[in-house]
Design a protein around this motif. Structure first.
Motif, PDB file in Angstrom:
ATOM      1  N   THR A  24      25.492 -64.924  -9.528  1.00 41.77           N
ATOM      2  CA  THR A  24      24.551 -65.891  -8.972  1.00 41.77           C
ATOM      3  C   THR A  24      23.146 -65.306  -8.823  1.00 41.77           C
ATOM      4  O   THR A  24      22.158 -66.009  -9.029  1.00 41.77           O
ATOM      5  CB  THR A  24      25.048 -66.378  -7.596  1.00 41.77           C
ATOM      6  OG1 THR A  24      25.288 -65.240  -6.748  1.00 41.77           O
ATOM      7  CG2 THR A  24      26.337 -67.163  -7.748  1.00 41.77           C
ATOM      8  N   SER A  25      23.056 -64.017  -8.465  1.00 44.41           N
ATOM      9  CA  SER A  25      21.729 -63.403  -8.337  1.00 44.41           C
ATOM     10  C   SER A  25      21.041 -63.299  -9.692  1.00 44.41           C
ATOM     11  O   SER A  25      19.817 -63.439  -9.790  1.00 44.41           O
ATOM     12  CB  SER A  25      21.838 -62.024  -7.690  1.00 44.41           C
ATOM     13  OG  SER A  25      22.570 -61.134  -8.503  1.00 44.41           O
ATOM     14  N   ASN A  26      21.814 -63.061 -10.755  1.00 44.33           N
ATOM     15  CA  ASN A  26      21.229 -63.031 -12.100  1.00 44.33           C
ATOM     16  C   ASN A  26      20.710 -64.406 -12.509  1.00 44.33           C
ATOM     17  O   ASN A  26      19.621 -64.523 -13.095  1.00 44.33           O
ATOM     18  CB  ASN A  26      22.276 -62.550 -13.110  1.00 44.33           C
ATOM     19  CG  ASN A  26      22.531 -61.062 -13.024  1.00 44.33           C
ATOM     20  OD1 ASN A  26      21.659 -60.299 -12.615  1.00 44.33           O
ATOM     21  ND2 ASN A  26      23.722 -60.633 -13.394  1.00 44.33           N
ATOM     22  N   ILE A  27      21.469 -65.446 -12.198  1.00 42.51           N
ATOM     23  CA  ILE A  27      21.014 -66.805 -12.506  1.00 42.51           C
ATOM     24  C   ILE A  27      19.741 -67.121 -11.734  1.00 42.51           C
ATOM     25  O   ILE A  27      18.793 -67.718 -12.270  1.00 42.51           O
ATOM     26  CB  ILE A  27      22.121 -67.824 -12.184  1.00 42.51           C
ATOM     27  CG1 ILE A  27      23.315 -67.618 -13.110  1.00 42.51           C
ATOM     28  CG2 ILE A  27      21.598 -69.240 -12.310  1.00 42.51           C
ATOM     29  CD1 ILE A  27      24.470 -68.560 -12.830  1.00 42.51           C
ATOM     30  N   SER A  28      19.698 -66.716 -10.453  1.00 45.50           N
ATOM     31  CA  SER A  28      18.518 -66.966  -9.630  1.00 45.50           C
ATOM     32  C   SER A  28      17.286 -66.273 -10.204  1.00 45.50           C
ATOM     33  O   SER A  28      16.215 -66.871 -10.300  1.00 45.50           O
ATOM     34  CB  SER A  28      18.780 -66.484  -8.204  1.00 45.50           C
ATOM     35  OG  SER A  28      17.638 -66.638  -7.403  1.00 45.50           O
ATOM     36  N   SER A  29      17.427 -65.006 -10.594  1.00 48.19           N
ATOM     37  CA  SER A  29      16.295 -64.265 -11.166  1.00 48.19           C
ATOM     38  C   SER A  29      15.835 -64.882 -12.481  1.00 48.19           C
ATOM     39  O   SER A  29      14.629 -65.043 -12.721  1.00 48.19           O
ATOM     40  CB  SER A  29      16.689 -62.804 -11.373  1.00 48.19           C
ATOM     41  OG  SER A  29      17.047 -62.193 -10.155  1.00 48.19           O
ATOM     42  N   ASN A  30      16.783 -65.230 -13.335  1.00 47.10           N
ATOM     43  CA  ASN A  30      16.424 -65.827 -14.623  1.00 47.10           C
ATOM     44  C   ASN A  30      15.733 -67.180 -14.445  1.00 47.10           C
ATOM     45  O   ASN A  30      14.806 -67.515 -15.191  1.00 47.10           O
ATOM     46  CB  ASN A  30      17.673 -65.989 -15.490  1.00 47.10           C
ATOM     47  CG  ASN A  30      18.235 -64.659 -15.950  1.00 47.10           C
ATOM     48  OD1 ASN A  30      17.504 -63.684 -16.087  1.00 47.10           O
ATOM     49  ND2 ASN A  30      19.541 -64.597 -16.178  1.00 47.10           N
ATOM     50  N   ALA A  31      16.174 -67.946 -13.457  1.00 48.39           N
ATOM     51  CA  ALA A  31      15.538 -69.248 -13.194  1.00 48.39           C
ATOM     52  C   ALA A  31      14.079 -69.068 -12.781  1.00 48.39           C
ATOM     53  O   ALA A  31      13.195 -69.813 -13.230  1.00 48.39           O
ATOM     54  CB  ALA A  31      16.313 -70.001 -12.112  1.00 48.39           C
ATOM     55  N   SER A  32      13.803 -68.072 -11.942  1.00 53.69           N
ATOM     56  CA  SER A  32      12.418 -67.835 -11.519  1.00 53.69           C
ATOM     57  C   SER A  32      11.554 -67.355 -12.683  1.00 53.69           C
ATOM     58  O   SER A  32      10.379 -67.741 -12.791  1.00 53.69           O
ATOM     59  CB  SER A  32      12.393 -66.809 -10.392  1.00 53.69           C
ATOM     60  OG  SER A  32      12.871 -65.546 -10.842  1.00 53.69           O
ATOM     61  N   ILE A  33      12.110 -66.538 -13.558  1.00 53.71           N
ATOM     62  CA  ILE A  33      11.348 -66.038 -14.710  1.00 53.71           C
ATOM     63  C   ILE A  33      11.016 -67.179 -15.671  1.00 53.71           C
ATOM     64  O   ILE A  33       9.874 -67.300 -16.142  1.00 53.71           O
ATOM     65  CB  ILE A  33      12.137 -64.934 -15.431  1.00 53.71           C
ATOM     66  CG1 ILE A  33      12.259 -63.697 -14.526  1.00 53.71           C
ATOM     67  CG2 ILE A  33      11.470 -64.552 -16.747  1.00 53.71           C
ATOM     68  CD1 ILE A  33      13.173 -62.619 -15.087  1.00 53.71           C
ATOM     69  N   VAL A  34      11.992 -68.034 -15.950  1.00 56.88           N
ATOM     70  CA  VAL A  34      11.757 -69.160 -16.864  1.00 56.88           C
ATOM     71  C   VAL A  34      10.728 -70.116 -16.264  1.00 56.88           C
ATOM     72  O   VAL A  34       9.838 -70.620 -16.970  1.00 56.88           O
ATOM     73  CB  VAL A  34      13.081 -69.884 -17.168  1.00 56.88           C
ATOM     74  CG1 VAL A  34      12.826 -71.135 -17.998  1.00 56.88           C
ATOM     75  CG2 VAL A  34      14.030 -68.956 -17.909  1.00 56.88           C
ATOM     76  N   ALA A  35      10.827 -70.367 -14.952  1.00 54.35           N
ATOM     77  CA  ALA A  35       9.841 -71.242 -14.301  1.00 54.35           C
ATOM     78  C   ALA A  35       8.439 -70.657 -14.407  1.00 54.35           C
ATOM     79  O   ALA A  35       7.463 -71.390 -14.639  1.00 54.35           O
ATOM     80  CB  ALA A  35      10.226 -71.450 -12.839  1.00 54.35           C
ATOM     81  N   SER A  36       8.310 -69.351 -14.260  1.00 50.50           N
ATOM     82  CA  SER A  36       6.996 -68.702 -14.382  1.00 50.50           C
ATOM     83  C   SER A  36       6.435 -68.854 -15.793  1.00 50.50           C
ATOM     84  O   SER A  36       5.240 -69.125 -15.969  1.00 50.50           O
ATOM     85  CB  SER A  36       7.122 -67.215 -14.030  1.00 50.50           C
ATOM     86  OG  SER A  36       7.673 -67.035 -12.745  1.00 50.50           O
ATOM     87  N   LEU A  37       7.284 -68.701 -16.786  1.00 52.67           N
ATOM     88  CA  LEU A  37       6.829 -68.836 -18.175  1.00 52.67           C
ATOM     89  C   LEU A  37       6.432 -70.273 -18.494  1.00 52.67           C
ATOM     90  O   LEU A  37       5.477 -70.508 -19.252  1.00 52.67           O
ATOM     91  CB  LEU A  37       7.920 -68.355 -19.128  1.00 52.67           C
ATOM     92  CG  LEU A  37       8.296 -66.869 -19.041  1.00 52.67           C
ATOM     93  CD1 LEU A  37       9.419 -66.541 -20.016  1.00 52.67           C
ATOM     94  CD2 LEU A  37       7.088 -65.992 -19.313  1.00 52.67           C
TER      95      LEU A  37
END
Length: 303
Positions: free
Chosen positions: A183-196
């Motif tokens: 779940t923490s990996n999904i959370s981090s990836n979601a924030s990175i994609v939103a930033s991009l």
């Protein structure tokens, strides 16, 4: 399976007792229980009694991170409105990076020179790679409508907040091995994609580099910094968290009144309502333990 055996204290009276193994005994059903069956029943043995003040203080970590994400969203909004230019963003990036290292040096228990040098090298490679890839990020979503970008970004930020590890159990302290969860990996990836996605709507490549660097610094390194501060001094953590709430509410009020009301409601709900709710529903928790539970084997292995 525990069964019963028969002992005879007199020819006309049978006594039941529990043993580990054995077959069905004449005179008793397989599911027979006598008066002593409930003597060893224990109620709510493992239920933790919580104090409302402690629960409220623990919930401050959640409110703190909500404010951090809100500040990131406000910086995105001001950048999209051209209120913040690329030079201001670069200055903000340098300030955050320097402040993060300063806090890490003050609060980390063990931070060797080689480890610090390793951090500097990794961050240098990270910033260099980000700058090289900025032209790609700039043209990443040209074929996608802006409405779809905003909707997807909001969904990813909500997903990030929902799956973020607020307990700090997956935060990697300096020198400690990594222990990420799914779940923490999904959370981090979601924030990175939103930033991009947000960066792809900016006018220049330097804007893209500055805003992505800012976002990743906050999303990837802010949990580590807040974890170090909390571990160093819980009182300092509480004061900084409340100060961050006040600053975030002030910026939200300046940006839009609706955002201010929404953020204030979320902070009150997380910090006050949820702890009170948890304490109240604790009264209805009912746990029964007894001889019918499975045995827990404990092995004492000595070298």
């Amino acid at each position: 399976m525990a069964t019963s055996i028969i002992e005879s204290s007199c020819p006309s009276q049978l006594k039941w007792r529990k043993v580990a193994y054995g077959g069905m005994q004449p005179g008793f059903d397989d599911n027979h229980t006598d008066e002593s069956f409930l003597e060893y029943m224990v109620m709510n043995a493992n239920v933790v009694k919580r104090d409302i003040l402690k629960v409220m203080l623990d919930s401050v970590s959640i409110s703190q991170y909500i404010c951090i994400v809100t500040l990131v969203v406000l910086v995105w909004a001001y950048t999209l409105q051209s209120t913040i230019n690329e030079n201001s963003l670069l200055l903000l990036d340098v300030s955050l990076l320097g402040s993060g290292f300063f806090v890490l040096l003050l609060t980390a228990e063990m931070l060797y020179f080689n480890l610090l040098l390793n951090y500097v090298l990794k961050i240098s490679f990270f910033i260099t790679g980000l700058y090289v890839l900025s032209p790609i990020y700039h043209t990443l979503t040209w074929s996608i409508s802006s409405d779809s970008i905003w909707a997807l970004t909001v969904s990813l930020i909500i997903l990030h907040l929902f799956l973020h590890d607020y307990s700090g159990s997956t935060v990697r302290a300096p020198g400690a091995p990594e222990n990420p969860t799914f779940t923490s990996n999904i959370s981090s990836n979601a924030s990175i994609v939103a930033s991009l996605l947000i960066a792809s709507r900016l006018p220049s490549r330097l804007h893209v580099f500055a805003i992505v660097l800012f976002s990743l610094q906050v999303f990837l390194f802010a949990p580590l910094i807040t974890y170090c501060i909390k571990k160093y001094s819980f009182r300092l953590h509480i004061w900084l968290s409340f100060g961050l709430m006040v600053v975030t509410l002030a910026f939200a009020y300046r940006f839009h009144r609706v955002l201010f009301v929404l953020l204030l409601g979320v902070l009150v709900f997380v910090t006050v309502v949820c702890p009170y709710w948890l304490i109240r529903i604790q009264e209805y928790k009912f746990e029964i333990n007894g001889p019918w539970d499975e045995a827990k084997l404990c092995f004492d292995i000595t070298e």
